[in-house]
Motif scaffolding. Structure first.
Motif, PDB file in Angstrom:
ATOM      1  N   ARG A   1      -3.065 -13.154 -43.319  1.00 24.58           N
ATOM      2  CA  ARG A   1      -3.850 -14.394 -43.334  1.00 24.58           C
ATOM      3  C   ARG A   1      -5.155 -14.221 -42.566  1.00 24.58           C
ATOM      4  NH1 ARG A   1       1.209 -17.346 -42.493  1.00 24.58           N
ATOM      5  NH2 ARG A   1       0.840 -17.374 -40.259  1.00 24.58           N
ATOM      6  N   ASN A   2      -5.032 -13.559 -41.428  1.00 19.08           N
ATOM      7  CA  ASN A   2      -6.193 -13.390 -40.554  1.00 19.08           C
ATOM      8  C   ASN A   2      -7.267 -12.507 -41.178  1.00 19.08           C
ATOM      9  OD1 ASN A   2      -7.472 -11.836 -37.923  1.00 19.08           O
ATOM     10  ND2 ASN A   2      -7.089 -14.004 -37.607  1.00 19.08           N
TER      11      ASN A   2
ATOM     12  N   ALA B   1       0.951 -12.975 -40.828  1.00 16.76           N
ATOM     13  CA  ALA B   1      -0.088 -13.531 -39.950  1.00 16.76           C
ATOM     14  C   ALA B   1      -1.331 -12.645 -40.005  1.00 16.76           C
ATOM     15  CB  ALA B   1       0.436 -13.632 -38.526  1.00 16.76           C
TER      16      ALA B   1
ATOM     17  N   MET C   1      -2.018 -21.033 -36.824  1.00 12.28           N
ATOM     18  CA  MET C   1      -1.179 -20.141 -37.630  1.00 12.28           C
ATOM     19  C   MET C   1      -1.812 -19.870 -38.989  1.00 12.28           C
ATOM     20  SD  MET C   1       2.505 -21.631 -36.582  1.00 12.28           S
ATOM     21  CE  MET C   1       3.583 -20.654 -37.607  1.00 12.28           C
TER      22      MET C   1
ATOM     23  N   TYR D   1      -8.508 -14.336 -32.311  1.00 12.05           N
ATOM     24  CA  TYR D   1      -7.125 -13.933 -32.599  1.00 12.05           C
ATOM     25  C   TYR D   1      -7.057 -12.511 -33.153  1.00 12.05           C
ATOM     26  CZ  TYR D   1      -5.899 -18.790 -31.842  1.00 12.05           C
ATOM     27  OH  TYR D   1      -5.722 -20.032 -31.287  1.00 12.05           O
TER      28      TYR D   1
ATOM     29  N   ILE E   1      -2.970 -16.473 -36.449  1.00 12.33           N
ATOM     30  CA  ILE E   1      -2.525 -16.125 -35.100  1.00 12.33           C
ATOM     31  C   ILE E   1      -1.112 -15.541 -35.192  1.00 12.33           C
ATOM     32  CG2 ILE E   1      -1.623 -18.458 -34.633  1.00 12.33           C
ATOM     33  CD1 ILE E   1      -2.453 -18.106 -31.722  1.00 12.33           C
ATOM     34  N   SER E   2      -0.868 -14.511 -34.432  1.00  7.27           N
ATOM     35  CA  SER E   2       0.463 -13.897 -34.468  1.00  7.27           C
ATOM     36  C   SER E   2       1.418 -14.741 -33.626  1.00  7.27           C
ATOM     37  CB  SER E   2       0.401 -12.479 -33.921  1.00  7.27           C
ATOM     38  OG  SER E   2       0.117 -12.516 -32.551  1.00  7.27           O
ATOM     39  N   ARG E   3       2.700 -14.540 -33.851  1.00  6.32           N
ATOM     40  CA  ARG E   3       3.707 -15.311 -33.118  1.00  6.32           C
ATOM     41  C   ARG E   3       3.574 -15.077 -31.604  1.00  6.32           C
ATOM     42  NH1 ARG E   3       9.910 -15.358 -35.014  1.00  6.32           N
ATOM     43  NH2 ARG E   3       8.841 -15.756 -36.934  1.00  6.32           N
TER      44      ARG E   3
END
Lengths: 373, 223
Positions: free
Chosen positions: B81-82, B78, A285, B110, A289-291
């Motif tokens: 962050r990525n 998310a 996370m 990801y 990484i997405s949910r």
């Protein structure tokens, strides 16, 4: 697709890396699937048992209506009408009796003597050979029989054209059919009903069941044989059904406890696994990484363990059955697949719910912090 | 540019509320190397977590390159962050089941980058941190310094604009600590914004700016 493959690879690497816990979980799931299968079989078994009524069609139907969630009552009524019609035209529709015959090994099964129009009422499929012809119903003709595909005889290699011995008489196998198991293992033309019955009072405990698409069941009996039984009155009926109910309640409770016990254990295992995964998930996370991807990765991890475990449990299930059968001779395997799939879906849903409601609320920072502590 | 206005962070509920951050206002320019120092429990890691979108503030506003981070959904966060942030943790936080290269490639996967490109970029990044020969090594086979360099390579995988480091040398000996600091310094010289949390004032002195925190507030800043 690239991402799915990536998540799948990650899931596999995670399982491979955590060998010990994965093996433990794999074994637990395998056993976990077996228990609900057995328990559900027991429920299935009691449903079948409840269908047994010694006489009085109406009584049999009452029991079924109470136990089975009929959705298509009209179909059942139709089946009943057809059965009654057969009853009128054939004198009797069929009868079943326990017998022992031999071919290699002794085998105890059920033989049913059936009328010509019986196969039009029963939904069955010819696997090999042919159904009875007019000549098969002739008393002077050759004795023939049909084997149910699921009986040990058919599985042991008895094929069309072979002869089997039923209570001292030889019957040539005319065809092998696929039909509901309760129908009986071997069917002979009703002309030979007298030969396959033991006669006497035993006839009164024989029964015959017509299943109609697994949904409607009617019980047909033979007026001549049952007259004496009818005379014993309604009181005995009540006693008989009361004993069935008592037995069923106990078995239902037993099955329920097994399922509950198994599911709780599986839930605890998965919860434990999810807690153990917090760290690895938190790192992912933090990396963004997405949910959705997170759920998929965890789902893949669980599926990669669960699907093979399910397959293994299905494979070893028959051996497990043999063992249990030595204790409980009533066991049947009709609901094995449904039980296994139902358990798998339930566990997946529980795991996802845990992830969604419990895990995600924690926050990445706190999970990483806990690990560090 | 990072801009924080009156950031407040509470933990707990009711009578057990702890105020970890008490109205922090901060501005960090692009390409700046900032060190945040302070004693344990002063709120520096909490601040870093909010900067990285790993935690949310109770009150206040946070903008990163004009984007309102505080108003982002979980999904947007998310993605933020990525694509924007690279994290370096004190405990490295490498995935034990993956090789060094696979760890580096993790954020790329990801982000939907294909396997071939992931491999190539992981190689380049490991080479960049001086670990080209450890491409196939698992974390268990790496030293602390090597693990931290892999973690830095992983943090750089998606070309983030900001690198956040939480006590990056905390688990390392002096020699490895210096190597990591030199690497961070080098990255900063190449234009990356680096924010580092440390309690080591000697390391903090190597940054362009040092922010000193105590009891959830900024009490001193030194350029």
């Amino acid at each position: 697709m690239k991402k799915i493959l990536f998540l799948l690879q990650n899931a596999w690497k995670y399982i491979r890396y955590n060998k010990f816990s994965s093996i433990v979980l794999f074994c637990a799931i395998t056993v976990g699937f077996l228990f609900p299968m057995m328990a559900l079989n027991d429920v299935n078994n009691l449903l079948w048992d409840a269908r047994i009524s010694r006489y009085e069609d109406a009584a049999g139907i009452t029991i079924l209506k109470y136990l089975m969630p009929y959705k298509e009552e009209a179909q059942m009524e139709e089946a009943l009408k057809q059965a009654e019609k057969s009853f009128e035209t054939a004198g009797y529709v069929g009868m079943a009796q326990q017998l022992v015959y031999a071919k290699g090994e002794s085998y105890s099964g059920t033989v049913a003597a059936i009328s010509r129009d019986y196969l039009t009422v029963l939904p069955c499929e010819l696997v090999e050979g042919s159904f009875f012809s007019e000549a098969d119903y002739s008393e002077s003709g050759e004795r023939t029989c049909l084997l149910l595909y699921t009986t040990n005889l058919a599985k042991d290699g008895v094929k069309v054209g072979d002869s089997i011995e039923i209570l001292g008489n030889s019957y040539t196998v005319k065809g092998i059919i696929r039909a509901p198991r309760a129908f009986g293992g071997v069917m002979v033309p009703y002309t030979f009903a007298g030969e396959v019955l033991r006669g006497g009072e035993d006839v009164n405990i024989s029964y015959h069941i017509i299943t109609y698409g697994h949904k409607g069941v009617v019980s047909i009996h033979f007026p001549d044989q049952l007259t004496s039984e009818r005379e014993k009155g309604v009181k005995e009926d009540e006693e008989f059904f009361a004993s069935v109910w008592k037995l069923n309640r106990y078995r239902m409770l037993r099955a329920g406890i097994i399922i509950l016990f198994t599911m709780i254990n599986m839930l605890i295992l998965f919860l434990g696994m999810t807690v153990g995964e917090r760290y690895s998930m938190a790192v992912r996370m933090a990396l963004g990484i997405s949910r959705k991807s997170l759920f998929l990765e965890v789902l893949f991890r669980n599926l990669l363990l669960m699907l093979p475990a399910f397959l293994v449990s299905v494979l070893i299930y028959p051996f497990f059955c043999v063992f249990v059968k030595s204790i409980d001779s009533h066991l049947r395997g009709d609901t094995m697949l449904q039980a296994g799939l139902g358990g798998a879906v339930l566990i997946i849903l529980i795991t996802l719910a845990v992830l969604w409601f419990g895990f995600h609320k924690q926050g990445v920072a706190s999970m990483l912090k806990r690990r560090a502590e | 540019m990072i801009e924080m206005k009156e950031i407040v962070k509470h933990y707990g509920k009711g009578d057990n509320v702890t105020e970890a951050l008490k109205g922090i206002s901060l501005r960090i320019e692009n390409g700046e190397f900032t060190a945040i120092t302070g004693h344990s429990g002063c709120g520096k890691s909490t601040l870093l977590n909010i900067l990285g979108g790993m935690d949310r503030q109770t009150k206040g506003e946070y903008f990163c390159d004009g984007e309102d981070v505080s108003g982002m959904s979980e999904r947007e966060l998310a993605k933020f962050r990525n694509s924007h942030i690279g994290f370096v943790f004190q405990a490295f936080h490498l995935a034990g089941e993956l090789t060094a290269a696979e760890n580096v490639a993790l954020p790329l996967g990801y982000a939907g980058v294909g396997a071939k490109e992931r491999k190539e970029r992981a190689k380049v990044l490991l080479d960049r941190v001086g670990l080209a020969e450890k491409y196939k090594a698992y974390p268990a086979k790496l030293s602390g310094g090597e693990m931290q360099r892999v973690a830095i390579a992983r943090a750089l995988a998606n070309h983030p604009r900001i690198l956040l480091a939480d006590e990056p040398t905390g688990n390392l000996d002096h020699e490895n600590g210096e190597k990591i600091m030199a690497l961070l310094r080098e990255l900063n010289k190449e234009g990356m914004t680096v924010v580092m949390v440390t309690h080591d004032l000697e390391l903090a002195a190597m940054a362009d700016r040092c922010i000193h925190m105590a009891d959830g507030s900024i009490i001193a800043q030194k350029n």
